[in-house]
Scaffold this active site. Sequence first.
Site, PDB file in Angstrom:
ATOM      1  N   ASN A 201       0.565  -0.757   0.227  1.00  0.00           N
ATOM      2  CA  ASN A 201       0.160   0.036  -0.103  1.00  0.00           C
ATOM      3  C   ASN A 201       1.508   1.048   0.155  1.00  0.00           C
ATOM      4  O   ASN A 201       2.292   1.374   0.629  1.00  0.00           O
ATOM      5  CB  ASN A 201      -1.342   0.094   0.580  1.00  0.00           C
ATOM      6  CG  ASN A 201      -2.167   1.279   1.064  1.00  0.00           C
ATOM      7  OD1 ASN A 201      -2.682   0.980  -0.112  1.00  0.00           O
ATOM      8  ND2 ASN A 201      -1.775   2.261   2.147  1.00  0.00           N
ATOM      9  N   ARG A 206       0.961  12.243   7.140  1.00  0.00           N
ATOM     10  CA  ARG A 206       1.378  13.319   7.645  1.00  0.00           C
ATOM     11  C   ARG A 206       2.610  12.719   8.683  1.00  0.00           C
ATOM     12  O   ARG A 206       1.740  11.075   9.248  1.00  0.00           O
ATOM     13  CB  ARG A 206       1.155  14.269   7.841  1.00  0.00           C
ATOM     14  CG  ARG A 206      -0.065  14.458   9.114  1.00  0.00           C
ATOM     15  CD  ARG A 206      -0.792  15.310   9.923  1.00  0.00           C
ATOM     16  NE  ARG A 206      -0.729  14.724  11.189  1.00  0.00           N
ATOM     17  CZ  ARG A 206      -2.671  15.261  11.126  1.00  0.00           C
ATOM     18  NH1 ARG A 206      -3.468  15.750  10.343  1.00  0.00           N
ATOM     19  NH2 ARG A 206      -2.953  15.573  12.525  1.00  0.00           N
ATOM     20  N   TRP A 219      -1.904   8.221  10.423  1.00  0.00           N
ATOM     21  CA  TRP A 219      -2.730   7.616   9.159  1.00  0.00           C
ATOM     22  C   TRP A 219      -4.347   7.507  10.354  1.00  0.00           C
ATOM     23  O   TRP A 219      -4.449   6.718  10.576  1.00  0.00           O
ATOM     24  CB  TRP A 219      -1.922   6.414   8.724  1.00  0.00           C
ATOM     25  CG  TRP A 219      -1.817   5.240  10.131  1.00  0.00           C
ATOM     26  CD1 TRP A 219      -2.264   4.781  11.139  1.00  0.00           C
ATOM     27  CD2 TRP A 219      -0.447   4.334   9.682  1.00  0.00           C
ATOM     28  NE1 TRP A 219      -1.326   4.232  11.884  1.00  0.00           N
ATOM     29  CE2 TRP A 219      -0.813   3.877  10.878  1.00  0.00           C
ATOM     30  CE3 TRP A 219      -0.276   4.957   9.020  1.00  0.00           C
ATOM     31  CZ2 TRP A 219       0.780   3.138  11.377  1.00  0.00           C
ATOM     32  CZ3 TRP A 219       1.775   3.993   9.108  1.00  0.00           C
ATOM     33  CH2 TRP A 219       1.191   3.178  10.215  1.00  0.00           C
ATOM     34  N   GLU A 265      -1.683   0.595  -5.545  1.00  0.00           N
ATOM     35  CA  GLU A 265      -1.864   1.737  -5.915  1.00  0.00           C
ATOM     36  C   GLU A 265      -0.303   2.466  -7.040  1.00  0.00           C
ATOM     37  O   GLU A 265      -0.525   3.552  -7.450  1.00  0.00           O
ATOM     38  CB  GLU A 265      -1.088   3.545  -5.021  1.00  0.00           C
ATOM     39  CG  GLU A 265      -2.257   3.365  -3.420  1.00  0.00           C
ATOM     40  CD  GLU A 265      -3.067   2.665  -2.801  1.00  0.00           C
ATOM     41  OE1 GLU A 265      -1.706   1.866  -2.491  1.00  0.00           O
ATOM     42  OE2 GLU A 265      -3.356   2.727  -2.061  1.00  0.00           O
ATOM     43  N   ASP A 314      -5.309  21.548   9.631  1.00  0.00           N
ATOM     44  CA  ASP A 314      -5.635  20.699   8.237  1.00  0.00           C
ATOM     45  C   ASP A 314      -6.271  21.598   7.652  1.00  0.00           C
ATOM     46  O   ASP A 314      -6.424  22.373   6.992  1.00  0.00           O
ATOM     47  CB  ASP A 314      -6.089  19.191   9.167  1.00  0.00           C
ATOM     48  CG  ASP A 314      -5.673  17.845   8.792  1.00  0.00           C
ATOM     49  OD1 ASP A 314      -5.512  18.341   7.241  1.00  0.00           O
ATOM     50  OD2 ASP A 314      -5.801  17.262  10.041  1.00  0.00           O
TER      51      ASP A 314
HETATM   52  C1  LIG Z   1      -1.896  16.859   1.690  1.00  0.00           C
HETATM   53  C2  LIG Z   1      -2.578  15.925   1.637  1.00  0.00           C
HETATM   54  C3  LIG Z   1      -2.384  15.260   3.218  1.00  0.00           C
HETATM   55  C4  LIG Z   1      -2.678  13.656   4.108  1.00  0.00           C
HETATM   56  N1  LIG Z   1      -2.650  13.461   5.044  1.00  0.00           N
HETATM   57  C5  LIG Z   1      -3.200  12.776   5.294  1.00  0.00           C
HETATM   58  C6  LIG Z   1      -3.114  12.607   6.931  1.00  0.00           C
HETATM   59  O1  LIG Z   1      -2.369  12.870   7.505  1.00  0.00           O
HETATM   60  N2  LIG Z   1      -3.816  11.072   6.940  1.00  0.00           N
HETATM   61  C7  LIG Z   1      -4.582   9.912   7.056  1.00  0.00           C
HETATM   62  O2  LIG Z   1      -4.681   9.211   6.664  1.00  0.00           O
HETATM   63  N3  LIG Z   1      -4.772  10.646   5.286  1.00  0.00           N
HETATM   64  C8  LIG Z   1      -4.137  11.731   4.776  1.00  0.00           C
HETATM   65  N4  LIG Z   1      -5.045  12.475   3.548  1.00  0.00           N
HETATM   66  C9  LIG Z   1      -5.847  11.476   2.213  1.00  0.00           C
HETATM   67  C10 LIG Z   1      -4.824  10.194   1.421  1.00  0.00           C
HETATM   68  O3  LIG Z   1      -3.894  10.422   1.263  1.00  0.00           O
HETATM   69  C11 LIG Z   1      -6.063  10.057   0.930  1.00  0.00           C
HETATM   70  O4  LIG Z   1      -6.747   9.151   1.256  1.00  0.00           O
HETATM   71  C12 LIG Z   1      -5.466   8.498   0.411  1.00  0.00           C
HETATM   72  O5  LIG Z   1      -6.121   7.340  -0.278  1.00  0.00           O
HETATM   73  C13 LIG Z   1      -4.714   7.487   1.518  1.00  0.00           C
HETATM   74  O6  LIG Z   1      -4.878   5.960   0.667  1.00  0.00           O
HETATM   75  P1  LIG Z   1      -5.068   4.413   1.518  1.00  0.00           P
HETATM   76  O7  LIG Z   1      -6.402   4.524   1.136  1.00  0.00           O
HETATM   77  O8  LIG Z   1      -4.380   3.949   0.301  1.00  0.00           O
HETATM   78  O9  LIG Z   1      -5.259   4.979   3.105  1.00  0.00           O
HETATM   79  C14 LIG Z   1      -4.006  13.174   3.418  1.00  0.00           C
HETATM   80  C15 LIG Z   1      -3.898  13.961   1.786  1.00  0.00           C
HETATM   81  C16 LIG Z   1      -3.673  14.933   0.872  1.00  0.00           C
HETATM   82  C17 LIG Z   1      -3.818  15.477  -0.133  1.00  0.00           C
HETATM   83 MN   LIG Z   2      -4.183   2.055  -0.822  1.00  0.00          MN
END
Ligand SMILES: Cc1cc2nc3c(=O)[nH]c(=O)nc-3n(C[C@H](O)[C@H](O)[C@H](O)COP(=O)(O)O)c2cc1C
Ligand SMILES: [Mn+2]
Length: 513
Positions: A201, A206, A219, A265, A314
């Site tokens: 994944n 952050r 996360w 991804e 945020d």
């Molecule tokens: C700039 C930015 C910062 C983000 N920060 C976080 C974060 O700190 N924690 C989090 O869980 N998702 C964050 N996200 C959202 C996730 O990256 C997004 O939901 C992604 O689809 C998660 O991938 P996953 O489904 O594989 O977990 C952020 C997105 C962006 C564009």
């Molecule tokens: Mn994913």
Amino acid sequence: MTYPDFQSFVGALDEVGDLKRISAEVDPILEISAIADRVSKLPSAGGLDPPSTDPIHGRQGGHALLFENVKGSSWPVAINTFGSYRRVMMALGCDDFEELAGRIEALIKPKMPTTLIGKMKKLPELAKLASFGPKTVKKGMCQEVVHTEDANLCELPLIQCWPDDGQSGCGGKPADVTAGTGRYITLAGIYTVDPETGDRNVGMYRVQLYDAKTMAMHWHMHHDGARHYRKYASAGKPMPLAIVLGGDSVLTYAATCPLPPDVSELLFAGFLKGKGIELVACKTIPLEVPASAELVIEGWVDPHEKLWEGPFGDHTGYYSLADRYPKFTVSAITHRKNPIYPTTIVGKPPMEDYYLGKATERIFLPLLKMIVPDIIDYHLPRFGSFHHCAFIKIKKEYPYHARKVMHAIWGAGQMAFTKLIIVVDQDVEVHDEQEVLFTMCANIDPSRDLELVTGPLDILDHASVIYGGGGKLGIDATRKLPGEERVRSWPDELIMSDEIQQLVAHRWNEYGL
Ligand SMILES: Cc1cc2nc3c(=O)[nH]c(=O)nc-3n(C[C@H](O)[C@H](O)[C@H](O)COP(=O)(O)O)c2cc1C
Ligand SMILES: [Mn+2]
């Protein structure tokens, strides 16, 4: 064409006049972020930004910025590199997002030929699909410089975005807790592997700096990184994890993409690039990372120990509250020679992440339609910070159809977190926010047309009654049909007849207006 590494992408931004270099010394604590915030609110850099899907705010964005002289670090810092429609399109190698949406639609709804010859002609296409998977290579520039024992996070130009970031006594963190800093990694892909299936994944999460070797992982509980972590934690095993910055220009977007769990991804990034992403084996952990990355931080997440993380300014425009998040210990830092450090800030929209979100809105329309075929189109308004608000256009065919669509959305991947859904008929321009709100105000009787439900919400929503859950509202702004409770006859909307419009157009000059 996409760009094979972050520096070639930044070079291309420079060539088209989208990049500003800043040679004045700047502080990574708040100063870079305050500049980026101001620039994000400026009109778009290039004249080419298409009116796109957002006719009202389509020309925002400001320049991408490259800070060449950052206090306390030898690394230059790039920010707002994805902060316009055009720049996200350049990173994804397309002229508009619909083009990518079309490619995805062809992938998920292949028109299979019926004849044998037709089927044979399809074979090269299928073979190409197989080539989108990641490929392992022996060497990568992300490992031109390797630090293990001497790895020191404090030498990196991690920024502090907002004044209360990481501060004690704010937003739920006990006042006597002083550990942690306000500095964060903000534009990284977090690489993990499911310990049971081996699936990879990549998610953008952050990461908060604690000290030279320690960080806290933020996360959300609904995201795949957290799911992987729960599996390691319940087995009591440390979790190998890599924090990757830069690499192929498609990777940053791919890390933000709301793909279903276990849809890779990296495969998606390869699909966007038209070729598999090249990976190299990490130096100290059993993971692979993109060979052309600027910077890779390798390490282990503790299955038990947690640290205070946050508060953090945020994308909702508010601080997300401090909470306990897993502890990450660095085992190596590797980078290319003469690297650039990519970062971003989030805050009140529009910020850089708004354009990444819009890319998802457009590219995912075919996938959303596959789950909820009733949807013709949708719009996530800028003021809604992604999860707060969605305008949905449907071709209404039967009583309560709008309600069916609302509930389907509340069950669809990350769209499930949508706090407010407004459903309109097919003749409404769903991207025109004035028109949608006009239609809503005109078409609803609040005693009949509101659907209030409870369910999981974005954990960044500070207003919800519990952390990560609470109320959601659907507003049915469609024309009501007989059978939808207390409906009197529905009037037609005001439209001038063609005949008189033509007459007036024809005589326009005569009126002297
Ligand atoms: C700039 C930015 C910062 C983000 N920060 C976080 C974060 O700190 N924690 C989090 O869980 N998702 C964050 N996200 C959202 C996730 O990256 C997004 O939901 C992604 O689809 C998660 O991938 P996953 O489904 O594989 O977990 C952020 C997105 C962006 C564009
Ligand atoms: Mn994913």
